[in-house]
Design a protein around this motif. Structure first.
Motif, PDB file in Angstrom:
ATOM      1  N   ASN A   2       0.854  -1.180   0.000  1.00  9.23           N
ATOM      2  CA  ASN A   2       0.000   0.000   0.000  1.00  9.23           C
ATOM      3  C   ASN A   2       0.896   1.237   0.000  1.00  9.23           C
ATOM      4  O   ASN A   2       1.435   1.645   1.039  1.00  9.23           O
ATOM      5  CB  ASN A   2      -0.922  -0.012   1.220  1.00  9.23           C
ATOM      6  N   LYS A   5      -0.221   4.194   2.316  1.00 10.70           N
ATOM      7  CA  LYS A   5       0.096   3.962   3.729  1.00 10.70           C
ATOM      8  C   LYS A   5       1.576   4.187   3.994  1.00 10.70           C
ATOM      9  O   LYS A   5       1.970   4.773   5.004  1.00 10.70           O
ATOM     10  CB  LYS A   5      -0.291   2.531   4.118  1.00 10.70           C
ATOM     11  N   SER A   9       3.054   7.101   6.382  1.00  9.06           N
ATOM     12  CA  SER A   9       3.811   6.680   7.563  1.00  9.06           C
ATOM     13  C   SER A   9       5.161   7.381   7.645  1.00  9.06           C
ATOM     14  O   SER A   9       5.750   7.492   8.726  1.00  9.06           O
ATOM     15  CB  SER A   9       4.012   5.164   7.556  1.00  9.06           C
ATOM     16  N   ALA A 244      -5.194   5.346  10.303  1.00 11.24           N
ATOM     17  CA  ALA A 244      -6.086   4.658  11.240  1.00 11.24           C
ATOM     18  C   ALA A 244      -6.642   3.381  10.617  1.00 11.24           C
ATOM     19  O   ALA A 244      -6.957   3.331   9.424  1.00 11.24           O
ATOM     20  CB  ALA A 244      -7.227   5.585  11.630  1.00 11.24           C
ATOM     21  N   LYS A 245      -6.759   2.353  11.418  1.00 11.37           N
ATOM     22  CA  LYS A 245      -7.357   1.098  10.984  1.00 11.37           C
ATOM     23  C   LYS A 245      -8.880   1.196  11.131  1.00 11.37           C
ATOM     24  O   LYS A 245      -9.384   2.007  11.912  1.00 11.37           O
ATOM     25  CB  LYS A 245      -6.816  -0.062  11.817  1.00 11.37           C
ATOM     26  N   PRO A 246      -9.627   0.375  10.386  1.00 11.51           N
ATOM     27  CA  PRO A 246     -11.096   0.456  10.438  1.00 11.51           C
ATOM     28  C   PRO A 246     -11.664   0.350  11.852  1.00 11.51           C
ATOM     29  O   PRO A 246     -12.673   0.973  12.170  1.00 11.51           O
ATOM     30  CB  PRO A 246     -11.542  -0.720   9.564  1.00 11.51           C
ATOM     31  N   GLU A 247     -11.003  -0.424  12.693  1.00 11.03           N
ATOM     32  CA  GLU A 247     -11.525  -0.629  14.047  1.00 11.03           C
ATOM     33  C   GLU A 247     -11.051   0.445  15.035  1.00 11.03           C
ATOM     34  O   GLU A 247     -11.491   0.479  16.201  1.00 11.03           O
ATOM     35  CB  GLU A 247     -11.120  -2.008  14.580  1.00 11.03           C
ATOM     36  N   ASP A 248     -10.155   1.317  14.606  1.00  4.71           N
ATOM     37  CA  ASP A 248      -9.598   2.341  15.499  1.00  4.71           C
ATOM     38  C   ASP A 248     -10.606   3.458  15.769  1.00  4.71           C
ATOM     39  O   ASP A 248     -11.380   3.847  14.889  1.00  4.71           O
ATOM     40  CB  ASP A 248      -8.338   2.966  14.899  1.00  4.71           C
TER      41      ASP A 248
END
Length: 282
Positions: A2, A5, A9, A244-248
């Protein structure tokens, strides 16, 4: 892999703010220059070096502001669905990027960067900032105005190019005055007391038309530094969102009640036509 990303980063959103803070808040400039073990102000070179240092700092802050604007607009325009950012930066470099910036300055959606289902500029800008369209993803009016003002400033390419290509000139700034018909007195309309000035040579093919433009733009160190800080906060927020991750669950803090960078600096261009050059230097 990715790429977006990876890009996000690695980017430092505070890079230009760190640069501008170093320049704005440096105090004893003489400590940074030593010639033959003597303080710089003990030499003729040092005296010339220190002369006009405050104006150099002011113009350097504006140059950093232009760099920060370019970064902000690149990551914003190159966001979903037009990324990844490195690809957009490469593919759009030049005319396409400039036209997109001009559209943003006019509060218009760039024709090459439309988002499906979004026709309102404010909603489009919010979709680009948050990386996704949605009624819950909005931007404050101050943030929208701030971004459009930075885009409008970036369209003043003569200033930016004056820094990049070494055509900036000294500390004699132009003044614009009008003459009162009755008294004959000249009344100042626009005077740039401190800023960056430049010369631009414009010559058509075969030297049929030649002109020189004398330009200047006012520098305000506090406003330029403040604008860089606001841009750092915006890019920092974009980085948090994109990593951010989907669950964050994340908290995104955006600037409010923005004061810095909300108006274009005073600027002036005076174009003078010259006689055609028969033997131009090549």
């Amino acid at each position: 892999m990715n790429i977006d990303k990876l890009f996000w980063s690695q980017i430092d959103p505070l890079y230009h703010l760190k640069q501008s803070s170093c320049i704005r808040y440096v105090k004893d400039i003489t400590q940074h220059f030593q010639l033959d073990e003597m303080s710089s102000k003990d030499t003729s070179f040092g005296a010339e070096l220190l002369d006009g240092m405050d104006e150099m700092k002011a113009s350097a802050l504006m140059f950093i502001r232009f760099h920060a604007i370019e970064t902000l607009l690149t990551v914003l325009l190159g966001s979903f669905p037009h990324g990844p950012v490195p690809r957009y930066a490469k593919k759009s470099f030049g005319r396409e990027f400039n036209e997109a910036v001009e559209a943003v300055a006019r509060r218009e959606i760039p024709s090459t960067l439309e988002v499906s289902g979004v026709t309102d500029f404010d909603k489009w800008l919010a979709a680009k900032f948050w990386g996704r369209p949605g009624t819950e993803n909005i931007l404050d009016d101050d943030v929208i105005k701030f971004i459009t003002v930075q885009a409008a400033l970036f369209t003043k390419k003569s200033v930016y190019n004056a820094f990049k290509h070494g055509c900036r000139v000294g500390r004699s700034w132009p003044k614009l005055s009008v003459q009162d018909e009755k008294s004959g007195e000249w009344i100042p309309v626009l005077e740039i007391g401190s800023g960056v000035g430049w010369l631009h040579w414009d010559e058509e093919k075969n030297a049929k038309s030649v002109s020189v433009t004398f330009g200047a733009m006012a520098c305000d160190p506090a406003d330029d530094h403040g604008a860089v800080a606001i841009m750092a906060l915006l890019v920092r927020a974009m980085k948090v969102i994109r990593l951010a991750k989907p669950e964050d669950k994340i908290n995104v803090h955006l600037p409010v009640a923005i004061k810095a960078g909300m108006h274009l600096p005073a600027n002036m261009n005076v174009r003078v036509g010259l006689s055609p050059v028969h033997n131009p230097i090549r």
